[in-house]
Design a protein around this motif. Structure first.
Motif, mmCIF file in Angstrom:
data_model
loop_
_atom_site.group_PDB
_atom_site.id
_atom_site.type_symbol
_atom_site.label_atom_id
_atom_site.label_comp_id
_atom_site.label_asym_id
_atom_site.label_seq_id
_atom_site.Cartn_x
_atom_site.Cartn_y
_atom_site.Cartn_z
ATOM 1 N N VAL A 4 -16.188 58.395 43.406
ATOM 2 C CA VAL A 4 -15.834 57.516 42.301
ATOM 3 C C VAL A 4 -14.905 58.283 41.375
ATOM 4 N N ALA A 5 -13.791 57.660 41.013
ATOM 5 C CA ALA A 5 -12.896 58.237 40.015
ATOM 6 C C ALA A 5 -13.403 57.796 38.647
ATOM 7 N N MET A 6 -13.748 58.763 37.825
ATOM 8 C CA MET A 6 -14.310 58.462 36.515
ATOM 9 C C MET A 6 -13.180 58.225 35.514
ATOM 10 N N GLY A 11 -16.092 52.766 36.545
ATOM 11 C CA GLY A 11 -16.482 54.006 37.200
ATOM 12 C C GLY A 11 -17.872 54.451 36.795
ATOM 13 N N PHE A 12 -18.229 54.226 35.527
ATOM 14 C CA PHE A 12 -19.563 54.612 35.048
ATOM 15 C C PHE A 12 -20.636 53.834 35.793
ATOM 16 N N ASP A 13 -20.450 52.512 35.894
ATOM 17 C CA ASP A 13 -21.442 51.670 36.577
ATOM 18 C C ASP A 13 -21.556 52.045 38.058
ATOM 19 N N ALA A 14 -20.406 52.234 38.700
ATOM 20 C CA ALA A 14 -20.414 52.586 40.123
ATOM 21 C C ALA A 14 -21.078 53.944 40.332
ATOM 22 N N ALA A 15 -20.799 54.900 39.459
ATOM 23 C CA ALA A 15 -21.392 56.232 39.586
ATOM 24 C C ALA A 15 -22.909 56.176 39.435
ATOM 25 N N ASN A 33 -12.865 63.799 38.235
ATOM 26 C CA ASN A 33 -12.257 63.786 36.897
ATOM 27 C C ASN A 33 -13.253 63.478 35.782
ATOM 28 N N VAL A 34 -14.385 64.141 35.802
ATOM 29 C CA VAL A 34 -15.410 63.861 34.795
ATOM 30 C C VAL A 34 -15.054 64.382 33.409
ATOM 31 N N HIS A 35 -13.997 65.183 33.302
ATOM 32 C CA HIS A 35 -13.552 65.624 31.980
ATOM 33 C C HIS A 35 -13.058 64.445 31.135
ATOM 34 N N LEU A 36 -12.826 63.299 31.780
ATOM 35 C CA LEU A 36 -12.382 62.101 31.068
ATOM 36 C C LEU A 36 -13.530 61.329 30.434
ATOM 37 N N CYS A 37 -14.767 61.700 30.748
ATOM 38 C CA CYS A 37 -15.909 60.912 30.260
ATOM 39 C C CYS A 37 -17.062 61.823 29.846
ATOM 40 N N THR A 38 -16.796 62.777 28.996
ATOM 41 C CA THR A 38 -17.836 63.734 28.604
ATOM 42 C C THR A 38 -18.976 63.081 27.836
ATOM 43 N N ASP A 39 -18.701 62.028 27.075
ATOM 44 C CA ASP A 39 -19.786 61.327 26.372
ATOM 45 C C ASP A 39 -20.748 60.690 27.365
ATOM 46 N N TRP A 40 -20.202 60.076 28.419
ATOM 47 C CA TRP A 40 -21.043 59.464 29.448
ATOM 48 C C TRP A 40 -21.850 60.525 30.178
ATOM 49 N N LEU A 41 -21.234 61.666 30.436
ATOM 50 C CA LEU A 41 -21.956 62.757 31.099
ATOM 51 C C LEU A 41 -23.168 63.160 30.287
ATOM 52 N N LEU A 45 -25.530 60.875 32.695
ATOM 53 C CA LEU A 45 -25.674 61.626 33.944
ATOM 54 C C LEU A 45 -26.637 62.802 33.816
ATOM 55 N N VAL A 46 -26.531 63.571 32.758
ATOM 56 C CA VAL A 46 -27.421 64.728 32.595
ATOM 57 C C VAL A 46 -28.873 64.271 32.548
ATOM 58 N N LYS A 47 -29.152 63.210 31.810
ATOM 59 C CA LYS A 47 -30.522 62.700 31.725
ATOM 60 C C LYS A 47 -31.001 62.200 33.073
#
Length: 128
Positions: A4-6, A11-15, A33-41, A45-47
């Protein structure tokens, strides 16, 4: 391997769906390319990765690609095995890297050698 390209809400939903299903089935997921979505990470994702428990399939793997960024969550970095690959800078280093990957058999034709040299030089100049 599902990827998935973030960088967008789709991309968030698919991931999220891919990580959930892959953790149960034991497949592999690549988030690019997760550097584009650090807030979502940080928020999602971390949780999610920390909540995966004993029910996680042992073959489950998640690969994450990113540019180097100070905004990447420290919690994610602690959960990961990191591989940093950064190309050396400079025209000479770029050309040396290209020619070191070519086999000796490919360098037998003088006409092709000129093309390789021209291609390597143009590529190195564009990168700089």
């Amino acid at each position: 391997l599902a990827s998935v390209a973030m960088g967008s809400a789709e991309g968030f939903d698919a991931a999220e769906m891919l990580v959930t299903s892959a953790s149960k089935r034991g497949s592999w997921v690549m988030l690019k390319n997760v550097h584009l979505c650090t807030d979502w990470l940080r928020a999602t994702l971390v949780k999610k990765l920390q909540s995966l428990g004993p029910g996680t399939h042992p073959d489950f793997r998640i690969f994450i690609t990113s540019e180097i960024s100070p905004d990447l969550p420290a919690g994610l970095l602690r959960l990961c095995d990191l591989i940093v690959a950064e190309a050396p800078t400079g025209v000479r280093a770029s050309m040396t890297r290209l020619f070191s990957t070519l086999s000796k058999g490919r360098l037998n034709n003088p006409l092709k050698n000129r093309l390789y040299l021209l291609l390597a030089w143009v590529h190195a100049v564009i990168q700089e």
